[in-house]
Structures are given as C-alpha cells and as structure tokens.
Design a protein around this motif. Structure first.
Motif, PDB file in Angstrom:
ATOM      1  N   THR A  93       0.835  -1.205   0.000  1.00 13.65           N
ATOM      2  CA  THR A  93       0.000   0.000   0.000  1.00 13.65           C
ATOM      3  C   THR A  93       0.869   1.255   0.000  1.00 13.65           C
ATOM      4  O   THR A  93       0.416   2.322  -0.409  1.00 13.65           O
ATOM      5  CB  THR A  93      -0.924   0.029   1.224  1.00 13.65           C
ATOM      6  N   GLN A  94       2.108   1.110   0.475  1.00 17.39           N
ATOM      7  CA  GLN A  94       3.063   2.214   0.457  1.00 17.39           C
ATOM      8  C   GLN A  94       4.439   1.672   0.098  1.00 17.39           C
ATOM      9  O   GLN A  94       4.809   0.565   0.515  1.00 17.39           O
ATOM     10  CB  GLN A  94       3.151   2.891   1.830  1.00 17.39           C
ATOM     11  N   LEU A  95       5.193   2.438  -0.664  1.00 16.52           N
ATOM     12  CA  LEU A  95       6.559   2.079  -1.026  1.00 16.52           C
ATOM     13  C   LEU A  95       7.471   3.271  -0.761  1.00 16.52           C
ATOM     14  O   LEU A  95       7.111   4.420  -1.033  1.00 16.52           O
ATOM     15  CB  LEU A  95       6.652   1.687  -2.515  1.00 16.52           C
ATOM     16  N   ARG A  96       8.653   2.982  -0.229  1.00 12.00           N
ATOM     17  CA  ARG A  96       9.665   3.994   0.015  1.00 12.00           C
ATOM     18  C   ARG A  96      10.983   3.526  -0.578  1.00 12.00           C
ATOM     19  O   ARG A  96      11.314   2.332  -0.517  1.00 12.00           O
ATOM     20  CB  ARG A  96       9.850   4.218   1.526  1.00 12.00           C
ATOM     21  N   SER A  97      11.732   4.430  -1.171  1.00 15.73           N
ATOM     22  CA  SER A  97      12.998   4.041  -1.790  1.00 15.73           C
ATOM     23  C   SER A  97      14.029   5.146  -1.630  1.00 15.73           C
ATOM     24  O   SER A  97      13.751   6.308  -1.950  1.00 15.73           O
ATOM     25  CB  SER A  97      12.786   3.750  -3.285  1.00 15.73           C
ATOM     26  N   PHE A  98      15.205   4.770  -1.141  1.00 15.39           N
ATOM     27  CA  PHE A  98      16.332   5.705  -1.101  1.00 15.39           C
ATOM     28  C   PHE A  98      17.403   5.211  -2.056  1.00 15.39           C
ATOM     29  O   PHE A  98      17.853   4.067  -1.954  1.00 15.39           O
ATOM     30  CB  PHE A  98      16.926   5.830   0.303  1.00 15.39           C
ATOM     31  N   PRO A 204      21.794   2.028  -0.605  1.00 13.53           N
ATOM     32  CA  PRO A 204      20.377   2.155  -0.938  1.00 13.53           C
ATOM     33  C   PRO A 204      19.525   1.115  -0.215  1.00 13.53           C
ATOM     34  O   PRO A 204      20.019   0.060   0.179  1.00 13.53           O
ATOM     35  CB  PRO A 204      20.362   1.905  -2.450  1.00 13.53           C
ATOM     36  N   PHE A 205      18.248   1.438  -0.065  1.00 14.96           N
ATOM     37  CA  PHE A 205      17.309   0.470   0.482  1.00 14.96           C
ATOM     38  C   PHE A 205      15.897   0.885   0.103  1.00 14.96           C
ATOM     39  O   PHE A 205      15.644   2.046  -0.257  1.00 14.96           O
ATOM     40  CB  PHE A 205      17.435   0.340   2.003  1.00 14.96           C
ATOM     41  N   SER A 206      14.987  -0.076   0.146  1.00  9.57           N
ATOM     42  CA  SER A 206      13.585   0.186  -0.153  1.00  9.57           C
ATOM     43  C   SER A 206      12.721  -0.429   0.939  1.00  9.57           C
ATOM     44  O   SER A 206      13.115  -1.394   1.588  1.00  9.57           O
ATOM     45  CB  SER A 206      13.195  -0.412  -1.513  1.00  9.57           C
ATOM     46  N   LEU A 207      11.532   0.135   1.117  1.00  7.22           N
ATOM     47  CA  LEU A 207      10.582  -0.336   2.126  1.00  7.22           C
ATOM     48  C   LEU A 207       9.216  -0.516   1.487  1.00  7.22           C
ATOM     49  O   LEU A 207       8.828   0.265   0.611  1.00  7.22           O
ATOM     50  CB  LEU A 207      10.472   0.671   3.263  1.00  7.22           C
ATOM     51  N   ALA A 208       8.495  -1.534   1.935  1.00  6.70           N
ATOM     52  CA  ALA A 208       7.131  -1.762   1.468  1.00  6.70           C
ATOM     53  C   ALA A 208       6.224  -1.991   2.665  1.00  6.70           C
ATOM     54  O   ALA A 208       6.544  -2.800   3.545  1.00  6.70           O
ATOM     55  CB  ALA A 208       7.079  -2.968   0.534  1.00  6.70           C
ATOM     56  N   ARG A 209       5.113  -1.281   2.691  1.00  2.55           N
ATOM     57  CA  ARG A 209       4.113  -1.506   3.742  1.00  2.55           C
ATOM     58  C   ARG A 209       3.015  -2.390   3.172  1.00  2.55           C
ATOM     59  O   ARG A 209       2.366  -2.037   2.182  1.00  2.55           O
ATOM     60  CB  ARG A 209       3.520  -0.193   4.247  1.00  2.55           C
ATOM     61  N   LEU A 210       2.812  -3.539   3.773  1.00  7.58           N
ATOM     62  CA  LEU A 210       1.865  -4.529   3.282  1.00  7.58           C
ATOM     63  C   LEU A 210       0.456  -4.238   3.784  1.00  7.58           C
ATOM     64  O   LEU A 210       0.260  -3.421   4.693  1.00  7.58           O
ATOM     65  CB  LEU A 210       2.321  -5.917   3.722  1.00  7.58           C
ATOM     66  N   PRO A 211      -0.542  -4.897   3.199  1.00  6.48           N
ATOM     67  CA  PRO A 211      -1.926  -4.657   3.627  1.00  6.48           C
ATOM     68  C   PRO A 211      -2.169  -4.916   5.105  1.00  6.48           C
ATOM     69  O   PRO A 211      -3.086  -4.328   5.696  1.00  6.48           O
ATOM     70  CB  PRO A 211      -2.725  -5.631   2.752  1.00  6.48           C
ATOM     71  N   ASP A 212      -1.367  -5.794   5.730  1.00  2.22           N
ATOM     72  CA  ASP A 212      -1.520  -6.043   7.175  1.00  2.22           C
ATOM     73  C   ASP A 212      -0.762  -5.022   8.012  1.00  2.22           C
ATOM     74  O   ASP A 212      -0.614  -5.184   9.220  1.00  2.22           O
ATOM     75  CB  ASP A 212      -1.070  -7.460   7.528  1.00  2.22           C
ATOM     76  N   HIS A 213      -0.260  -3.959   7.343  1.00  8.49           N
ATOM     77  CA  HIS A 213       0.437  -2.830   7.978  1.00  8.49           C
ATOM     78  C   HIS A 213       1.879  -3.159   8.386  1.00  8.49           C
ATOM     79  O   HIS A 213       2.559  -2.321   8.981  1.00  8.49           O
ATOM     80  CB  HIS A 213      -0.334  -2.304   9.201  1.00  8.49           C
ATOM     81  N   LYS A 214       2.330  -4.349   8.080  1.00  8.88           N
ATOM     82  CA  LYS A 214       3.715  -4.709   8.376  1.00  8.88           C
ATOM     83  C   LYS A 214       4.635  -4.167   7.283  1.00  8.88           C
ATOM     84  O   LYS A 214       4.291  -4.172   6.107  1.00  8.88           O
ATOM     85  CB  LYS A 214       3.853  -6.232   8.465  1.00  8.88           C
ATOM     86  N   TRP A 215       5.824  -3.714   7.690  1.00  7.67           N
ATOM     87  CA  TRP A 215       6.823  -3.242   6.741  1.00  7.67           C
ATOM     88  C   TRP A 215       7.849  -4.339   6.461  1.00  7.67           C
ATOM     89  O   TRP A 215       8.233  -5.082   7.370  1.00  7.67           O
ATOM     90  CB  TRP A 215       7.566  -2.024   7.288  1.00  7.67           C
ATOM     91  N   VAL A 216       8.297  -4.439   5.224  1.00  2.00           N
ATOM     92  CA  VAL A 216       9.444  -5.271   4.870  1.00  2.00           C
ATOM     93  C   VAL A 216      10.401  -4.392   4.074  1.00  2.00           C
ATOM     94  O   VAL A 216      10.007  -3.347   3.546  1.00  2.00           O
ATOM     95  CB  VAL A 216       9.056  -6.521   4.053  1.00  2.00           C
ATOM     96  N   ARG A 240      15.975   5.127   9.551  1.00  3.00           N
ATOM     97  CA  ARG A 240      16.958   5.728   8.644  1.00  3.00           C
ATOM     98  C   ARG A 240      16.271   6.404   7.464  1.00  3.00           C
ATOM     99  O   ARG A 240      16.740   7.441   6.969  1.00  3.00           O
ATOM    100  CB  ARG A 240      17.959   4.676   8.184  1.00  3.00           C
ATOM    101  N   TRP A 241      15.174   5.810   7.007  1.00  7.17           N
ATOM    102  CA  TRP A 241      14.409   6.446   5.945  1.00  7.17           C
ATOM    103  C   TRP A 241      13.933   7.831   6.388  1.00  7.17           C
ATOM    104  O   TRP A 241      14.062   8.811   5.639  1.00  7.17           O
ATOM    105  CB  TRP A 241      13.213   5.585   5.537  1.00  7.17           C
ATOM    106  N   GLU A 242      13.386   7.920   7.581  1.00  9.49           N
ATOM    107  CA  GLU A 242      12.891   9.202   8.076  1.00  9.49           C
ATOM    108  C   GLU A 242      14.018  10.227   8.166  1.00  9.49           C
ATOM    109  O   GLU A 242      13.819  11.411   7.866  1.00  9.49           O
ATOM    110  CB  GLU A 242      12.233   9.014   9.452  1.00  9.49           C
TER     111      GLU A 242
END
Length: 266
Positions: A93-98, A204-216, A240-242
């Motif tokens: 539902t959300q993706l973050r990428s540095f 670099p790294f990326s983050l994904a927030r899943l439908p169950d609200h867990k991040w990987v 670190r993303w923040e």
C-alpha cells in the motif's frame, strides 16, 4: 523460504504438475522424492498453498532434472532472493525508496534502464532485454487502480551524472521523473549535494508496507541482495528512511531542481 509471486508461481506449478503426470508419479510418490507430504503436494497443485523455493528445489530432486525448475524461476522472473520483494512490491500500500547512486527501477526509462543493466558485461544482449522488459513491467504497479503511495529520495549527484554521450538519455530520464512526480501517488525528493554527510551513505534500500500494515525492506549489493523482515532490522531502516527524507528537498523544490538540470542540457 518465502513464497513466489503470481503469475510466475502459477506457471511453475503447472509445469511441475505436467512433469509429474508425464513421469507417471502419484502425488504421494512425488512427495517422497521432493520431501513433502502428499497433502502438501495436493495443496500446492491446487493453489491453496503457496509455492516456495523449497518446494521447487524439492521438485528438482524428485525429477532428478539437474535444477531445471530453479533455473526457470531465475530466467523467467528474477533471482530467487528478489522474489519475496517482488511479491511485497506487488501488494504494498506504500513504497519507500532511497537511491544514492541510481534512479529507482520503478521510475526508469527504457533507455536509462538498458544502460544500467548493460553495466553487467556478463549478460548477453538477449538477457539485457529480458531483464529490461521485466523491470518495465514492474512499473505498472504505480499506475494501476489503487496504486501504492510511492515516495523516493534520490541524491542530486544521480541527476547530474551524465557524460556528453549520456546527456540525452539522462535528460529523457529526468523528464520522465518530473512527469511521474506530478501524479498524486508519486513523490520524488532530491537530496542536495550540499548535504555531504548523512545516514544514507551506507547504501540504498527500499521499504514496502503490506496490507496487514507490516513493513518489509530490501537492500541490494554487488553480489545480489537481501529481503529483510525481522522487526528490529526493519525498524532500523524505517528510522533511517525518516532521517534521509528529512534531509531532502520538499516535493516542489525537487521538481524545480530536476527541471533546471534537464534544461541545462537542452
């Protein structure tokens, strides 16, 4: 091991089922060779249980085929370590990428992506084009119905890395970045060169927030990469993303900077 994403999993399951039938093996006999119960085999073939790399390797053992199905996964999809991330990316539902070194794959043009993939001199031209097609196909997640919110931070040096023979490619890439950044679900933030020291320098790294609200999370390196789902490690990367995001320019200022860089080459 982690599940394989659809539709790759459905294709591999179908091929395993056909191979089992051609060999005249019952689910029980196949399971003995693969190291799984007959009920497990039935559930995987009926697609009520996820296909995993462990099951695929077991199928290769049962058929004594020299690792055929594992190689198929690598050729048709992506390296096995990357498959769990593709599944997370597909459902996020959300993706973050540095990205301190490259434009994120989800935002790359064909010309830029091809140039990046060609840096691996061990790949044939056919392999380059297959990897490029797979990368471009992944980008559909950003324009689908109920697309995830995608926020990326890109180092300013990434935008300015262009020798004379690469400026046209880079100009096209920046134009695509500014176009995509106008979409309501996509935010591109530039980390100015003047921010010389920051926590993102480690890679670099990326983050994904899943439908169950867990991040990987996913991190790449010279030998491949790793998908991270351990809570403490993911919490560290979210923190670190923040920190990196707080050092980057706001969305509108980032757009202005990108357009200035593009204009300087045209």
């Amino acid at each position: 091991m982690a599940d394989l994403p659809h539709p790759l999993a459905a294709f591999i399951v179908g091929e395993i089922r056909r191979a089992r039938g051609a060999a005249g093996m019952t689910q029980e006999a196949f399971g003995r060779g693969a190291g799984f119960s007959a009920s497990h085999v039935s559930a995987v073939e009926g697609e009520t249980r996820a296909l995993t790399m462990d099951f695929i390797k077991g199928a290769d053992r049962a058929f004594k085929n020299g690792g055929l199905f594992e190689r198929m996964v690598g050729k048709l999809g992506a390296p096995s370590w990357f498959l769990p991330w593709l599944d997370a990316e597909r459902t996020a539902t959300q993706l973050r990428s540095f990205q301190p070194n490259l434009v994120p794959g989800l935002l790359q043009t064909e010309a830029y992506g091809r140039a990046v993939i060609r840096c691996n001199e061990t790949l044939s031209e056919d392999e380059v084009e297959k990897r490029l097609a797979h990368r471009i196909d992944r980008q559909a997640i950003l324009t689908k119905t109920n697309a995830p919110q995608f926020v990326t931070v890109i180092a300013e040096s990434v935008l300015r890395r262009a020798s004379a023979d690469f400026q046209d490619t880079m100009a096209g890439q920046i134009k695509q970045l500014t176009t995509l950044a106008e979409r309501p679900n996509i935010s591109v933030h530039v980390l100015p060169d003047e921010v010389s020291m920051h926590v993102g320098l480690t890679g670099p790294f990326s983050l994904a927030r899943l439908p169950d609200h867990k991040w990987v999370a996913e991190m790449e390196n010279q030998l491949g990469g790793v998908v991270v789902d351990r809570d403490d490690d993911v919490d560290t990367l979210v923190s670190r993303w923040e920190m990196v995001r707080s050092e980057a320019l706001p969305r509108r200022q980032s757009l202005v900077l990108m357009k200035e860089v593009e204009t300087s080459w045209t």
